[in-house]
Design a protein around this motif. Structure first.
Motif, mmCIF file in Angstrom:
data_model
loop_
_atom_site.group_PDB
_atom_site.id
_atom_site.type_symbol
_atom_site.label_atom_id
_atom_site.label_comp_id
_atom_site.label_asym_id
_atom_site.label_seq_id
_atom_site.Cartn_x
_atom_site.Cartn_y
_atom_site.Cartn_z
ATOM 1 N N TRP A 66 0.874 -1.059 0.037
ATOM 2 C CA TRP A 66 -0.131 -0.193 -0.018
ATOM 3 C C TRP A 66 0.947 1.322 -0.160
ATOM 4 C CZ3 TRP A 66 -0.316 3.264 4.430
ATOM 5 C CH2 TRP A 66 0.390 2.943 5.671
ATOM 6 N N TRP A 67 0.364 2.412 -0.420
ATOM 7 C CA TRP A 67 0.975 3.828 -0.412
ATOM 8 C C TRP A 67 0.214 4.736 0.435
ATOM 9 C CZ3 TRP A 67 4.595 5.098 -4.337
ATOM 10 C CH2 TRP A 67 4.912 4.388 -5.202
ATOM 11 N N HIS A 68 1.094 5.428 1.293
ATOM 12 C CA HIS A 68 0.345 6.656 2.036
ATOM 13 C C HIS A 68 0.829 8.048 1.634
ATOM 14 C CE1 HIS A 68 -0.095 8.222 6.287
ATOM 15 N NE2 HIS A 68 -0.934 8.291 5.723
ATOM 16 N N PHE A 69 -0.394 8.517 1.165
ATOM 17 C CA PHE A 69 -0.110 9.833 0.208
ATOM 18 C C PHE A 69 -0.506 10.958 1.541
ATOM 19 C CE2 PHE A 69 -0.391 7.004 -3.039
ATOM 20 C CZ PHE A 69 0.830 7.385 -3.880
ATOM 21 N N PRO A 173 0.871 9.139 -10.778
ATOM 22 C CA PRO A 173 2.044 8.862 -11.457
ATOM 23 C C PRO A 173 3.164 8.441 -10.751
ATOM 24 C CG PRO A 173 0.944 11.000 -11.681
ATOM 25 C CD PRO A 173 0.095 10.175 -10.814
ATOM 26 N N LEU A 174 2.997 8.453 -9.421
ATOM 27 C CA LEU A 174 4.151 7.758 -8.523
ATOM 28 C C LEU A 174 3.844 6.451 -8.561
ATOM 29 C CD1 LEU A 174 4.259 10.294 -5.266
ATOM 30 C CD2 LEU A 174 6.011 9.613 -7.166
ATOM 31 N N ILE A 178 4.920 7.056 -13.811
ATOM 32 C CA ILE A 178 4.544 7.827 -15.091
ATOM 33 C C ILE A 178 5.172 9.026 -14.948
ATOM 34 C CG2 ILE A 178 2.611 8.824 -16.413
ATOM 35 C CD1 ILE A 178 0.892 6.911 -15.087
ATOM 36 N N GLU A 179 6.077 9.425 -15.976
ATOM 37 C CA GLU A 179 6.457 10.832 -16.005
ATOM 38 C C GLU A 179 5.303 12.021 -16.355
ATOM 39 O OE1 GLU A 179 9.861 11.717 -15.468
ATOM 40 O OE2 GLU A 179 9.936 9.281 -15.112
ATOM 41 N N VAL A 180 5.375 12.912 -15.626
ATOM 42 C CA VAL A 180 4.504 14.008 -15.697
ATOM 43 C C VAL A 180 5.040 15.410 -16.273
ATOM 44 C CG1 VAL A 180 2.512 13.047 -14.645
ATOM 45 C CG2 VAL A 180 4.135 14.494 -13.311
#
Length: 180
Positions: A66-69, A173-174, A178-180
């Motif tokens: 999981w990710w924590h933003f 994107p992270l 993906i490059e933004v």
């Protein structure tokens, strides 16, 4: 007395549970739904990303990635080992995860077009997740891989436009490199 499930974060390939976690990941997710090993190892250095094993009674029981933003948690991959599947480990793990924070949680599911997809969605709905009307194409995890059309589920409520926009513009994107 039921023992509490424990999540243990893995920071490298040398961790005792890494091989079991990696094997379950490979077994549980098709090629188009997972990263290659070098990409996964590189991602372990990302502080927002949590590559965790699930332990029940000190024995390996599954994986939880999981990710924590900022103000949002995103469950990317989640699977229980065949030995504990169907015994409530997955449900208990998600309930514990929900109780840890009041931040919204997002996860992706296949569109409800197959019986297995509908059953998976039903599992999350019984825990309190809501199926959103947001459909999108997940970029391939690997070169030459296929994109996937997915639905978003969220807890505790449906996503508002602001949270959906934050997820797509800042988090997505992270997650997918993906490059933004």
């Amino acid at each position: 007395m039921e023992r509490k499930l424990v999540r243990q974060r893995i920071f490298g390939k040398e961790d005792d549970c890494f091989e079991k976690a990696w094997q379950l990941y490979v077994d549980a997710f098709p090629d188009d739904e997972r990263r290659m090993l070098p990409a996964q190892l590189e991602l372990l250095e990302q502080p927002l990303y949590h590559f965790e094993t699930i332990l029940k009674d000190d024995a390996f029981a599954g994986i939880f990635f999981w990710w924590h933003f900022n103000g949002l948690r995103f469950v990317e991959h989640f699977a229980t080992s065949p030995q504990v599947r169907g015994g409530g480990v997955g449900r208990k793990l998600l309930e514990n995860f929900i109780e840890e924070s009041c931040e919204p949680i997002i996860l992706e599911v296949e569109k409800p077009e197959t019986e297995i997809a509908r059953r998976r969605i039903g599992f999350y709905q019984r825990i309190g997740f809501r199926l959103n009307d947001y459909y999108y194409v997940q970029p391939p995890y690997r070169s030459g891989g296929n994109p996937l059309e997915l639905s978003l589920m969220s807890f505790p409520q449906l996503l508002d436009e602001q949270t959906h926009s934050f997820f797509m513009k800042d988090c997505h994107p992270l997650i997918y490199g993906i490059e933004v």
